[in-house]
Design an enzyme around this catalytic site. Sequence first.
Site, PDB file in Angstrom:
ATOM      1  N   LYS A 177      -6.786   8.629  18.014  1.00 54.99           N
ATOM      2  CA  LYS A 177      -7.303   7.808  16.429  1.00 54.99           C
ATOM      3  C   LYS A 177      -8.611   8.762  16.847  1.00 54.99           C
ATOM      4  O   LYS A 177      -9.770   8.280  18.399  1.00 54.99           O
ATOM      5  CB  LYS A 177      -7.243   6.730  16.426  1.00 54.99           C
TER       6      LYS A 177
ATOM      7  N   ASP B 298       2.772   4.408  18.347  1.00 57.13           N
ATOM      8  CA  ASP B 298       3.364   4.157  16.416  1.00 57.13           C
ATOM      9  C   ASP B 298       3.472   6.002  16.198  1.00 57.13           C
ATOM     10  O   ASP B 298       3.802   6.479  15.345  1.00 57.13           O
ATOM     11  CB  ASP B 298       1.793   4.188  16.694  1.00 57.13           C
TER      12      ASP B 298
ATOM     13  N   ASP C 291       0.823  -1.028   0.184  1.00 52.64           N
ATOM     14  CA  ASP C 291      -0.113  -0.110  -0.571  1.00 52.64           C
ATOM     15  C   ASP C 291       0.750   1.677  -0.186  1.00 52.64           C
ATOM     16  O   ASP C 291       0.425   2.281  -1.297  1.00 52.64           O
ATOM     17  CB  ASP C 291      -0.329   0.160   1.218  1.00 52.64           C
TER      18      ASP C 291
ATOM     19  N   HIS D 225       7.246  10.468  15.969  1.00 49.53           N
ATOM     20  CA  HIS D 225       6.620  11.590  15.220  1.00 49.53           C
ATOM     21  C   HIS D 225       6.555  12.861  16.345  1.00 49.53           C
ATOM     22  O   HIS D 225       6.994  13.617  15.964  1.00 49.53           O
ATOM     23  CB  HIS D 225       5.533  11.834  14.442  1.00 49.53           C
TER      24      HIS D 225
ATOM     25  N   GLU E   8      -5.904  12.014  14.664  1.00 49.19           N
ATOM     26  CA  GLU E   8      -6.570  11.905  13.584  1.00 49.19           C
ATOM     27  C   GLU E   8      -8.305  11.725  13.521  1.00 49.19           C
ATOM     28  O   GLU E   8      -8.685  10.960  15.023  1.00 49.19           O
ATOM     29  CB  GLU E   8      -5.953  10.475  13.744  1.00 49.19           C
TER      30      GLU E   8
END
Length: 485
Positions: A334, A231, A16, A236, A212
Amino acid sequence: MKEPVSKLLLFGATGDLSRRMLLPSLYGLHADRLLPEGLTITGTARSDHDDGSFREFARAALAEFLPEDRKDDAAIASFLERVQYQPLDASTLEGYGALAAKIGDVSGGLAIFLSTAPSLFEATIHGLESVGLAGDTVRIGLEKPLGHDLASSREINDAVAHAFPEARTYRIDHYLGKETVQNILALRFGNSLFEPVWNAGGIDHVQITIAETVGLEDRAGYYEGAGALRDMVQNHILQLLALIAMEPPARFDGTAIRDEKVKVLRSLRPIEAKDSGQLTVTGQYGAGAVGDKVVRSYADELGKPSGTETFVAIKAHVDNWRWQGVPFYLRTGKRLPARQSEIAIQFKPVPHSIFSSRGGQLQPNTLVIRLQPEEYVRLLVMAKQPGLDREGIKLREVPLNLALDHEFAGTRRRIAYERLLLDLIEGDPTLFVRRDEVEAQWTWIDGIRAGWDANDTKPKPYPSGSWGPSSAIALTERDGVSWTE
């Protein structure tokens, strides 16, 4: 010194990431004549393609993911002439000889982009080394995250270092390829007005948010074993923090910039178990609505109960002279109400307000660096509202905007992987992450997870479409601070 290679090898070429990002990025560089003349691109994966069918695969990916204004039949055709394919099961040595034969002579330089599961790294490195694809003319790019803690990260990095020394290892954090992230350096070190107040004397606090709206999507297998802390925060957010907090480097190069970043990461105050409940918040999204879409809970999407966190908020400190006492509030999650990544730097208020006796209310200045979905730098300053002031002076916060899309309207906006792939091909390590940075990040993250384990911390539920558990609000409100939203 930059040393462009003549060949590029993409592992995971049918995945992907390749479809959405790598192939469109490489095409963009080709169309703008930025790739070295004669550079060949070899894709490899388990999928049973030959050159022709892989070129059709690449053509379909470009048709789906390129913007309409970038599609050019002649440019696509000439790009596909660069592309070839060799199937490979990376877990066994059997196919590496055929791969090496397909690539051919690498004396002119080979760059490898490794976008595979970290569990395959060691076998892949061994396979490359066994057929001469790990020599002095070969450099390797690794897609993060690498490992799930410090020990596993060291294991992976040791396996890579067995064949590729640090100078030929490029660890990729795609956030560092974003134009606005790179503009942090220009903003800080190219403008004389910020640096004198870019410290504990001038800044009250810093907020970094990566929000997100999506849930698990197709990442259930990975995410359940990672969670929001590993994650997003480990790579980040901590990289953004390092860029905001670093000392001025002596020069703009990979060594000087990464030297200063790692000093910041090593200066992060460890969050001990006894302080974990006051300094961290962890949550997991339940059912709710994001925008006009009704969504299921994390456990329902996963199909089973889970203790994995989908939201983290942290109050962090950098223990050095520049930042002593300045809190850094970090937040990611999220199924939040909006997709946005931004850094907000709130400066300290003026020491004395001359307007208070006339009714004027001041707000501290705030600098907002928005990374996505828009890209802008906005400085909020105080201005007098027009009028005769017979009922008092009225002051209002107004923005000074630098909207990158507007100011650089004549310049095409590139996705992060275009910059990172070109830097890998040309041999510029500045925007890649060095091993000592990764290990400093994992050391701090492992300390937080150890505190959660010691306190048996479980993620608190929050409804999808909200800004996380209420305790995340309390994390800042205790200090008289509100999250910017």
